[in-house]
Design a protein around this motif. Structure first.
Motif, PDB file in Angstrom:
ATOM      1  N   SER A 281     -43.486  81.875  40.685  1.00  0.00           N
ATOM      2  CA  SER A 281     -44.705  82.340  40.021  1.00  0.00           C
ATOM      3  C   SER A 281     -45.944  81.916  40.802  1.00  0.00           C
ATOM      4  O   SER A 281     -46.925  82.658  40.875  1.00  0.00           O
ATOM      5  CB  SER A 281     -44.757  81.841  38.584  1.00  0.00           C
ATOM      6  OG  SER A 281     -44.740  80.436  38.548  1.00  0.00           O
TER       7      SER A 281
ATOM      8  N   ARG B 211     -46.311  84.319  43.690  1.00  0.00           N
ATOM      9  CA  ARG B 211     -46.739  85.621  43.169  1.00  0.00           C
ATOM     10  C   ARG B 211     -48.226  85.625  42.852  1.00  0.00           C
ATOM     11  O   ARG B 211     -48.942  86.566  43.211  1.00  0.00           O
ATOM     12  CB  ARG B 211     -45.938  86.005  41.919  1.00  0.00           C
ATOM     13  CG  ARG B 211     -44.488  86.346  42.208  1.00  0.00           C
ATOM     14  CD  ARG B 211     -43.792  86.874  40.973  1.00  0.00           C
ATOM     15  NE  ARG B 211     -44.311  88.157  40.584  1.00  0.00           N
ATOM     16  CZ  ARG B 211     -43.998  89.314  41.182  1.00  0.00           C
ATOM     17  NH1 ARG B 211     -43.165  89.322  42.199  1.00  0.00           N
ATOM     18  NH2 ARG B 211     -44.502  90.442  40.768  1.00  0.00           N
ATOM     19  N   ARG B 212     -48.693  84.576  42.184  1.00  0.00           N
ATOM     20  CA  ARG B 212     -50.118  84.491  41.843  1.00  0.00           C
ATOM     21  C   ARG B 212     -50.970  84.448  43.104  1.00  0.00           C
ATOM     22  O   ARG B 212     -51.997  85.119  43.203  1.00  0.00           O
ATOM     23  CB  ARG B 212     -50.401  83.261  40.975  1.00  0.00           C
ATOM     24  CG  ARG B 212     -49.993  83.414  39.527  1.00  0.00           C
ATOM     25  CD  ARG B 212     -50.544  82.296  38.661  1.00  0.00           C
ATOM     26  NE  ARG B 212     -50.205  80.965  39.141  1.00  0.00           N
ATOM     27  CZ  ARG B 212     -49.103  80.296  38.826  1.00  0.00           C
ATOM     28  NH1 ARG B 212     -48.229  80.837  37.994  1.00  0.00           N
ATOM     29  NH2 ARG B 212     -48.871  79.088  39.302  1.00  0.00           N
TER      30      ARG B 212
END
Length: 86
Positions: free
Chosen positions: A26, A29-30
């Motif tokens: 995550s 991805r961010r």
């Protein structure tokens, strides 16, 4: 670090592929999403991989999951009052 530099294209391609496959963490991805908002080369790499994989998804015939599957999903998400069964 600028992923759009020519000497980092291989790394960008790998990161974009993992992003599109959903295997990135995550945090990654961010970060890639944030970079893509201001770096056209990174945005294009992400879009390119999403398009490559979309072709594969289009080749798979759709199926309708049984109602029990949707019931478990909604229960796990807290969208339904009935408990999920194991």
């Amino acid at each position: 670090m600028s992923l759009s530099r020519s000497d980092r294209r291989e790394r960008l391609d790998r990161l974009a592929a993992e992003f599109a496959l959903g295997t990135s963490t995550s945090r990654v991805r961010r970060r890639l999403s944030a970079i893509a908002t201001r770096d056209r080369v990174v945005a294009d790499a992400l879009t390119d991989w999403e398009r490559r994989l979309a072709v594969l998804a289009d080749a798979v015939p759709p199926i309708t999951p049984p109602p029990r599957v949707w019931a478990r999903i909604t229960a796990r998400l807290g969208l339904d009052a009935s408990p999920a069964t194991p």
